[in-house]
Scaffold this active site. Structure first.
Site, PDB file in Angstrom:
ATOM      1  CG  PHE A   1      65.744  60.679  35.185  1.00 43.50           C
ATOM      2  CD1 PHE A   1      65.802  59.852  36.288  1.00 43.50           C
ATOM      3  CD2 PHE A   1      64.968  60.302  34.103  1.00 43.50           C
ATOM      4  CE1 PHE A   1      65.093  58.669  36.309  1.00 43.50           C
ATOM      5  CE2 PHE A   1      64.262  59.123  34.122  1.00 43.50           C
ATOM      6  CZ  PHE A   1      64.327  58.305  35.226  1.00 43.50           C
TER       7      PHE A   1
ATOM      8  N   GLY B   1      61.613  65.129  28.994  1.00 35.67           N
ATOM      9  CA  GLY B   1      62.842  65.768  29.429  1.00 35.67           C
ATOM     10  C   GLY B   1      62.586  66.721  30.577  1.00 35.67           C
ATOM     11  CG  LEU B   2      61.995  70.614  30.467  1.00 38.63           C
ATOM     12  CD1 LEU B   2      60.685  71.362  30.452  1.00 38.63           C
ATOM     13  CD2 LEU B   2      63.145  71.590  30.640  1.00 38.63           C
ATOM     14  CB  CYS B   3      63.619  65.250  34.666  1.00 34.05           C
ATOM     15  SG  CYS B   3      63.869  64.193  33.256  1.00 34.05           S
ATOM     16  N   GLY B   4      66.624  67.432  34.591  1.00 31.40           N
ATOM     17  CA  GLY B   4      68.035  67.396  34.924  1.00 31.40           C
ATOM     18  C   GLY B   4      68.747  66.292  34.169  1.00 31.40           C
TER      19      GLY B   4
END
Lengths: 367, 133
Positions: A136, A131-134
């Protein structure tokens, strides 16, 4: 009074233990006891709390900044992987093109190209591992959901092949969506993973369990833009062309790739469209086997390289999305830290001013 | 005349240099290629590729694909290629046993197709190692 001050001091200690270590805190706490307790203790406590918050924001900022840098470095690696794959795909396209030229006259029948009336569709959904990719992962999963609804309204059956941990957990939480296989992505997509997907898709299609295979992945457009797209993988049309869901043909002879460059100290992306050259192919070329057999050998290769390309693009998009998301998070952290320290300093100063006033008043009273 | 061999897989170039002779496993049997070979196009089976450098033979496991020969240039496009030196013998043997077991257990058309493919790949890798000794 004691009851009210106790939990607040506990709170602040839970937030950060640094405030106990810091020497500034000790002289501050002494006069607060002699003064009127409730007001000063609430200020004192919020000062501590503020300090704790500033500290935690600072730490978060460090992490997000590091993640951004790591993502940037990985985008570079993802780009290298695409460049390494180019000789293969170029030669493949060249060969496929020239063989098709020679096969135009013949009526070829290859299992992978057989167009059957569609009853069941396999969806290969490519997501990221982390995670931690907006937005996406959400974007591609939403696209998948939309496509599933579309298929349902058309009255078609469907089955999902999920690639990537995020997609796996999403689909395993939704048991009403039939999933054929959960596959793991990795840090750097290799031919082996593409092969695993290709094998699965191939056997599904050849055994006539499904009549169409669609690949849902995120197309890398630029560092700030990526699009979830649907790409029909099978059946391949005998011309070696692939049509997307809108019936727009993506010519196989057109090879797109992205390039990361540095322009004026900033990362930019160039996307080149390279026309594969189809020259110097010997006209007296003999086919060792039946042309059909040769196409049979070539098309799985083509399938494989298509899947690999999709995995690579998806990875590049994920990393780019993470870079942007983490960049934004860092910016926010910087701003938050600035605001918090402003409040903190203001309060501290107000407190000091108050103390000085008290001391002066006390000295006046003594004289 | 020199013969140039180029083995490409989707993610890298495995081999790109001059060779004296190669023996390639095609779908219709093995063919040997010497310099000045007639231009042909052939599919490549899952099988081993033997390369001669002067007096030394090298073996490579190829996982199916396509080859084009012409102009003293051999271009081999395969899904995966491994030099025999890069294969771990124990691991390859284990994979072969797992694949054999999977084929015995396979039910239905689809599982049989998958198990057969896996078995052939595993067998080729073991063959590639044993070809040296």
């Amino acid at each position: 009074m004691w009851v009210s001050s106790k939990p607040s001091s506990l709170d602040s200690s839970a937030l950060s233990f640094r405030s106990f270590i810091s020497p500034v805190q000790i002289p501050n706490s002494n006069p607060s006891i002699s003064n009127s307790r409730p007001s000063s203790s609430s200020i004192n406590c919020s000062l501590k709390e503020l300090r704790g918050r500033i500290e935690s924001v600072k730490n978060t900022q460090k992490i997000t900044e590091a993640m951004k840098l790591v993502a940037a470095a990985k985008v570079r690696r993802a780009q290298e992987a695409v460049v390494n794959a180019r000789p293969f795909s170029e030669t493949l396209v060249e060969v496929l093109y020239s063989i098709n030229e020679q096969l135009q006259v013949e009526d070829v029948d290859v299992p992978l190209t057989s167009v059957r009336p569609v009853k069941k569709v396999a969806l290969v959904v490519v997501t990221g591992d982390r995670g931690l990719c907006g937005g996406f992962n959400n974007m591609i999963l939403k696209k998948a959901e939309a496509r599933i609804r579309e298929l349902k309204t058309l009255g078609l059956e469907y089955v999902v092949i999920s690639v990537g941990k995020k997609g796996n957990s999403y689909f395993s939480r939704r048991p009403y969506i039939p999933v054929d296989k959960f596959l793991d992505g990795s840090n750097l997509p290799t031919a082996k993973e593409a092969q695993a997907i290709a094998d699965d898709v191939f056997s599904l299609f050849v055994s006539e369990e499904v009549d169409k295979v669609e690949l849902l992945y995120t197309k890398f457009v630029s560092l700030v833009k990526s699009d979830p797209v649907i790409h029909t993988l099978l059946p391949l049309s005998p011309k070696g062309e692939i049509c997307d869901i809108n019936g727009v043909c993506v010519d196989a002879a057109e090879d797109e790739f992205f390039r990361l460059t540095t322009k004026e100290g900033k990362l930019t992306v160039e996307r080149d469209v390279v026309r594969a050259e189809t020259i110097d192919f010997s006209p007296i070329l003999q086919f060792e086997q039946d042309p059909v057999q040769i196409l049979d050998a070539l098309l799985p290769l083509y399938l494989n390289s298509q899947i690999l390309r999709a995995l690579q693009e998806s990875l590049a998009s994920e990393l780019a999305a993470r870079m942007t998301a983490m960049g934004n998070a860092t910016d926010n952290a910087v701003e938050l830290k600035k605001n918090l320290s402003q409040v903190y300093n203001r309060r501290r100063q107000a407190k000091i001013t108050g103390e000085i006033l008290e001391i002066v008043a006390g000295a006046d009273a003594l004289v | 005349m020199t013969l140039n061999l180029c083995v490409l897989t989707p993610n890298r170039i495995v081999w790109d240099s001059e060779v004296k002779e190669i023996i390639l496993s095609t779908n219709s049997g093995q063919i040997g290629v010497l310099p000045n070979h007639a231009p042909i196009a052939t599919s490549v089976d899952i099988g081993i590729l033997r390369i001669r450098l002067n007096d030394q033979w090298l073996t490579m496991a190829l996982m199916g694909g396509f080859a084009r020969i012409g102009n003293n240039e051999i271009t081999v496009l395969v899904n995966d290629a491994e030099k025999s030196g890069d294969i771990d013998p124990q691991e390859a043997q284990q994979t072969l046993e797992i694949a054999e077991a999977a084929l015995r257990k396979a039910e239905g058309k689809r599982q049989t197709i998958e198990a057969n493919l896996a078995l052939r790949r595993a067998r080729t890798r073991v063959e590639a190692i044993n070809a040296i000794s």
